[in-house]
Design an enzyme around this catalytic site. Structure first.
Site, PDB file in Angstrom:
ATOM      1  N   HIS A 220      -4.622   1.676   7.221  1.00  0.00           N
ATOM      2  CA  HIS A 220      -3.319   2.372   7.323  1.00  0.00           C
ATOM      3  C   HIS A 220      -3.237   3.498   6.219  1.00  0.00           C
ATOM      4  CE1 HIS A 220       1.239   1.859   7.875  1.00  0.00           C
ATOM      5  NE2 HIS A 220       1.172   2.652   6.492  1.00  0.00           N
ATOM      6  N   GLU A 221      -3.577   3.147   4.919  1.00  0.00           N
ATOM      7  CA  GLU A 221      -3.487   4.005   3.779  1.00  0.00           C
ATOM      8  C   GLU A 221      -4.334   5.372   4.000  1.00  0.00           C
ATOM      9  OE1 GLU A 221      -0.763   3.644   2.437  1.00  0.00           O
ATOM     10  OE2 GLU A 221      -0.389   1.511   2.901  1.00  0.00           O
TER      11      GLU A 221
ATOM     12  N   GLN B 189       2.909  10.134   1.033  1.00  0.00           N
ATOM     13  CA  GLN B 189       4.536   9.683   1.043  1.00  0.00           C
ATOM     14  C   GLN B 189       5.021   9.916  -0.168  1.00  0.00           C
ATOM     15  OE1 GLN B 189       2.539   5.361   1.789  1.00  0.00           O
ATOM     16  NE2 GLN B 189       4.122   5.267   3.385  1.00  0.00           N
TER      17      GLN B 189
ATOM     18  N   CYS C  94       5.528  -0.018   6.988  1.00  0.00           N
ATOM     19  CA  CYS C  94       5.342   1.289   6.114  1.00  0.00           C
ATOM     20  C   CYS C  94       6.395   1.493   5.495  1.00  0.00           C
ATOM     21  CB  CYS C  94       4.818   2.275   7.257  1.00  0.00           C
ATOM     22  SG  CYS C  94       4.599   3.956   6.259  1.00  0.00           S
ATOM     23  N   LEU C  95       6.243   1.707   4.102  1.00  0.00           N
ATOM     24  CA  LEU C  95       7.414   2.380   3.402  1.00  0.00           C
ATOM     25  C   LEU C  95       8.130   3.710   3.846  1.00  0.00           C
ATOM     26  CD1 LEU C  95       5.953   1.415  -0.087  1.00  0.00           C
ATOM     27  CD2 LEU C  95       7.684   0.184   0.901  1.00  0.00           C
TER      28      LEU C  95
ATOM     29  N   GLY D 237       0.759  -1.176   0.014  1.00  0.00           N
ATOM     30  CA  GLY D 237      -0.132  -0.046   0.031  1.00  0.00           C
ATOM     31  C   GLY D 237       0.845   1.232  -0.177  1.00  0.00           C
TER      32      GLY D 237
ATOM     33  N   HIS E 228      -3.000   7.687   6.443  1.00  0.00           N
ATOM     34  CA  HIS E 228      -2.117   8.477   6.121  1.00  0.00           C
ATOM     35  C   HIS E 228      -2.624   9.685   5.209  1.00  0.00           C
ATOM     36  CE1 HIS E 228       2.017   6.723   5.932  1.00  0.00           C
ATOM     37  NE2 HIS E 228       1.588   5.377   5.640  1.00  0.00           N
TER      38      HIS E 228
HETATM   39 NI    NI Z   1       2.340   3.609   5.600  1.00  0.00          NI
END
Ligand code: NI
Length: 163
Positions: A131-132, A51, A89-90, A46, A135
């Site tokens: 989660h996304e 991000q 998380c990236l 995701g 963000h």
């Molecule tokens: Ni993330």
């Protein structure tokens, strides 16, 4: 398509709220597809627009049969039942945390062609959507930790901060 640079913690852009997309233009579609490619290259499941430093409500998710773009995604229903699971998380390479999320969610969004879509997901896909979408509201997974988890993480988070 293009691969975009992923902003890492503690980049302040990660705490910004993203704005609704007013119209799904060619530019938005291209951005969504670039985000898809960026997620895949980085082996993520995701990715949210903040991000990559773009404050628009766009996420990509790589779980439901094929990677997909979701514009203005909204959780319309959430199960009361929750489940604790591992999350990465990236923007926090190498960090995995146990986070409590609703087990099941219903999502409404637009796809990259501006078509309205709705879906019901549970388990890992439900976790990724929560989660996304967090963000997009400037909420990071570390903000979902309990007080004691946060305390334990303090030293570890310092490793991500510039010296
Ligand atoms: Ni993330």
């Amino acid at each position: 398509m293009a691969i975009l640079e992923i902003k890492k913690y503690p980049n302040p852009v990660l705490w910004k709220r993203c704005q609704e997309v007013q119209e799904v233009t060619e530019e938005i579609k291209k951005l969504g597809l670039d985000m898809l490619e960026t997620m895949i290259v980085n082996q993520g499941i995701g990715l949210a627009a903040s991000q990559i430093g773009v404050l628009k409500r766009i996420i990509v998710v790589n779980l439901i049969q094929k990677p997909q773009v979701f514009i203005n995604p909204e959780i319309t229903k959430k199960s009361r039942e929750t489940i604790i699971g591992d999350e990465g998380c990236l923007s926090f390479p190498g960090l995995f945390l146990k986070i409590k999320r609703a087990k099941e969610v219903e999502i409404e969004a637009l796809n990259e062609n501006g078509k309205k879509i709705s879906l019901k997901v549970e388990g890992l896909p439900a976790r990724v959507f929560q989660h996304e979408i967090d963000h997009l509201d400037g909420i990071l997974f570390i903000n979902r930790l309990s007080f004691w988890q946060k305390l334990k993480l303090r030293g570890k988070l310092k490793e991500y901060e510039p010296r």
